[in-house]
Design a protein around this motif. Structure first.
Motif, PDB file in Angstrom:
ATOM      1  N   THR A  76      27.861  29.040  16.716  1.00 14.16           N
ATOM      2  CA  THR A  76      28.381  29.535  17.982  1.00 14.16           C
ATOM      3  C   THR A  76      27.694  30.847  18.361  1.00 14.16           C
ATOM      4  O   THR A  76      27.452  31.702  17.505  1.00 14.16           O
ATOM      5  CB  THR A  76      29.905  29.751  17.904  1.00 14.16           C
ATOM      6  N   VAL A  77      27.411  30.966  19.651  1.00 11.62           N
ATOM      7  CA  VAL A  77      26.870  32.202  20.198  1.00 11.62           C
ATOM      8  C   VAL A  77      27.855  32.732  21.226  1.00 11.62           C
ATOM      9  O   VAL A  77      28.555  31.946  21.891  1.00 11.62           O
ATOM     10  CB  VAL A  77      25.458  31.980  20.805  1.00 11.62           C
ATOM     11  N   TYR A  78      27.922  34.034  21.330  1.00  4.06           N
ATOM     12  CA  TYR A  78      28.902  34.686  22.203  1.00  4.06           C
ATOM     13  C   TYR A  78      28.219  35.621  23.193  1.00  4.06           C
ATOM     14  O   TYR A  78      27.125  36.130  22.934  1.00  4.06           O
ATOM     15  CB  TYR A  78      29.879  35.504  21.364  1.00  4.06           C
ATOM     16  N   LEU A  79      28.885  35.855  24.292  1.00  2.00           N
ATOM     17  CA  LEU A  79      28.440  36.868  25.236  1.00  2.00           C
ATOM     18  C   LEU A  79      29.665  37.675  25.651  1.00  2.00           C
ATOM     19  O   LEU A  79      30.537  37.164  26.362  1.00  2.00           O
ATOM     20  CB  LEU A  79      27.779  36.236  26.465  1.00  2.00           C
ATOM     21  N   GLN A  80      29.721  38.900  25.169  1.00  5.87           N
ATOM     22  CA  GLN A  80      30.799  39.819  25.551  1.00  5.87           C
ATOM     23  C   GLN A  80      30.362  40.552  26.804  1.00  5.87           C
ATOM     24  O   GLN A  80      29.313  41.196  26.809  1.00  5.87           O
ATOM     25  CB  GLN A  80      31.078  40.808  24.421  1.00  5.87           C
ATOM     26  N   MET A  81      31.157  40.451  27.849  1.00  2.00           N
ATOM     27  CA  MET A  81      30.810  41.047  29.133  1.00  2.00           C
ATOM     28  C   MET A  81      31.846  42.098  29.488  1.00  2.00           C
ATOM     29  O   MET A  81      33.037  41.769  29.634  1.00  2.00           O
ATOM     30  CB  MET A  81      30.748  39.969  30.217  1.00  2.00           C
ATOM     31  N   ASN A  82      31.412  43.328  29.623  1.00  2.00           N
ATOM     32  CA  ASN A  82      32.287  44.444  29.947  1.00  2.00           C
ATOM     33  C   ASN A  82      31.879  45.073  31.266  1.00  2.00           C
ATOM     34  O   ASN A  82      30.765  44.852  31.757  1.00  2.00           O
ATOM     35  CB  ASN A  82      32.227  45.489  28.836  1.00  2.00           C
ATOM     36  N   SER A  83      32.772  45.850  31.823  1.00  2.00           N
ATOM     37  CA  SER A  83      32.505  46.556  33.090  1.00  2.00           C
ATOM     38  C   SER A  83      31.950  45.607  34.141  1.00  2.00           C
ATOM     39  O   SER A  83      30.949  45.899  34.812  1.00  2.00           O
ATOM     40  CB  SER A  83      31.526  47.713  32.849  1.00  2.00           C
ATOM     41  N   LEU A  84      32.612  44.489  34.289  1.00  2.00           N
ATOM     42  CA  LEU A  84      32.134  43.472  35.216  1.00  2.00           C
ATOM     43  C   LEU A  84      32.244  43.938  36.662  1.00  2.00           C
ATOM     44  O   LEU A  84      33.175  44.665  37.030  1.00  2.00           O
ATOM     45  CB  LEU A  84      32.904  42.185  35.014  1.00  2.00           C
ATOM     46  N   SER A  85      31.281  43.510  37.455  1.00  2.00           N
ATOM     47  CA  SER A  85      31.276  43.806  38.885  1.00  2.00           C
ATOM     48  C   SER A  85      31.114  42.497  39.655  1.00  2.00           C
ATOM     49  O   SER A  85      30.703  41.478  39.077  1.00  2.00           O
ATOM     50  CB  SER A  85      30.137  44.755  39.224  1.00  2.00           C
ATOM     51  N   PRO A  86      31.416  42.494  40.938  1.00  2.00           N
ATOM     52  CA  PRO A  86      31.243  41.264  41.722  1.00  2.00           C
ATOM     53  C   PRO A  86      29.822  40.708  41.654  1.00  2.00           C
ATOM     54  O   PRO A  86      29.639  39.485  41.808  1.00  2.00           O
ATOM     55  CB  PRO A  86      31.609  41.709  43.136  1.00  2.00           C
ATOM     56  N   GLU A  87      28.850  41.568  41.411  1.00  2.00           N
ATOM     57  CA  GLU A  87      27.456  41.113  41.303  1.00  2.00           C
ATOM     58  C   GLU A  87      27.219  40.258  40.062  1.00  2.00           C
ATOM     59  O   GLU A  87      26.181  39.603  39.940  1.00  2.00           O
ATOM     60  CB  GLU A  87      26.512  42.303  41.299  1.00  2.00           C
ATOM     61  N   ASP A  88      28.154  40.264  39.140  1.00  2.00           N
ATOM     62  CA  ASP A  88      28.047  39.427  37.943  1.00  2.00           C
ATOM     63  C   ASP A  88      28.589  38.018  38.171  1.00  2.00           C
ATOM     64  O   ASP A  88      28.497  37.171  37.271  1.00  2.00           O
ATOM     65  CB  ASP A  88      28.795  40.081  36.774  1.00  2.00           C
ATOM     66  N   THR A  89      29.144  37.782  39.331  1.00  2.00           N
ATOM     67  CA  THR A  89      29.658  36.451  39.638  1.00  2.00           C
ATOM     68  C   THR A  89      28.532  35.428  39.622  1.00  2.00           C
ATOM     69  O   THR A  89      27.518  35.584  40.323  1.00  2.00           O
ATOM     70  CB  THR A  89      30.346  36.444  41.011  1.00  2.00           C
ATOM     71  N   ALA A  90      28.696  34.401  38.805  1.00  2.00           N
ATOM     72  CA  ALA A  90      27.641  33.396  38.636  1.00  2.00           C
ATOM     73  C   ALA A  90      28.143  32.304  37.703  1.00  2.00           C
ATOM     74  O   ALA A  90      29.190  32.454  37.060  1.00  2.00           O
ATOM     75  CB  ALA A  90      26.383  34.028  38.056  1.00  2.00           C
TER      76      ALA A  90
END
Length: 123
Positions: A76-90
């Motif tokens: 398994t691979v993970y992606l922790q995403m912090n401080s998200l902004s609307p520009e990260d919508t995808a």
């Protein structure tokens, strides 16, 4: 085969963790990448991690906010995403680059792709 999950709707400033479970190939000998595609835009590189997890690379737009990790015992691979902004919508995709390098950011180098998971960040 790759199966990504963990996407969803989050408010700006929030966090999400994506996971991607692999099967059918030698996960421990594959660099793993994350890509994303926003509406109306080309797919872009987000992050990549080497076979052992020692080397990690990030796209400029996510550096310092996202972190990629892997657990070879769980394939398994993970992606922790912090401080998200609307520009990260995808739609976020995980991808496997068997016998490849985590320095390789090219889509064509990745032989296996997950189905994608939607991440939506509201303002």
């Amino acid at each position: 085969q790759l199966q990504a999950f963990g996407g969803g709707l989050v408010q700006a400033g929030g966090s999400l963790r994506l996971s991607c479970a692999a099967s059918g190939f030698t996960f421990s000998r594959s660099a793993m990448g994350w890509f994303r595609q926003a509406p109306g835009k080309e797919r872009e590189f987000v992050a990549a991690i080497s076979w052992t997890g020692v080397i990690r690379n990030y796209g400029q737009s996510v550096k310092g906010r996202f972190a990629v990790a892997r657990d070879n015992s769980k394939n398994t691979v993970y992606l922790q995403m912090n401080s998200l902004s609307p520009e990260d919508t995808a739609v976020y995709y995980c991808a496997a680059n068997p016998e490849g390098s985590s320095f390789d950011r090219q889509e064509y180098s990745h032989d296996y792709w997950g189905q994608g998971t939607q991440v939506t960040v509201s303002s």
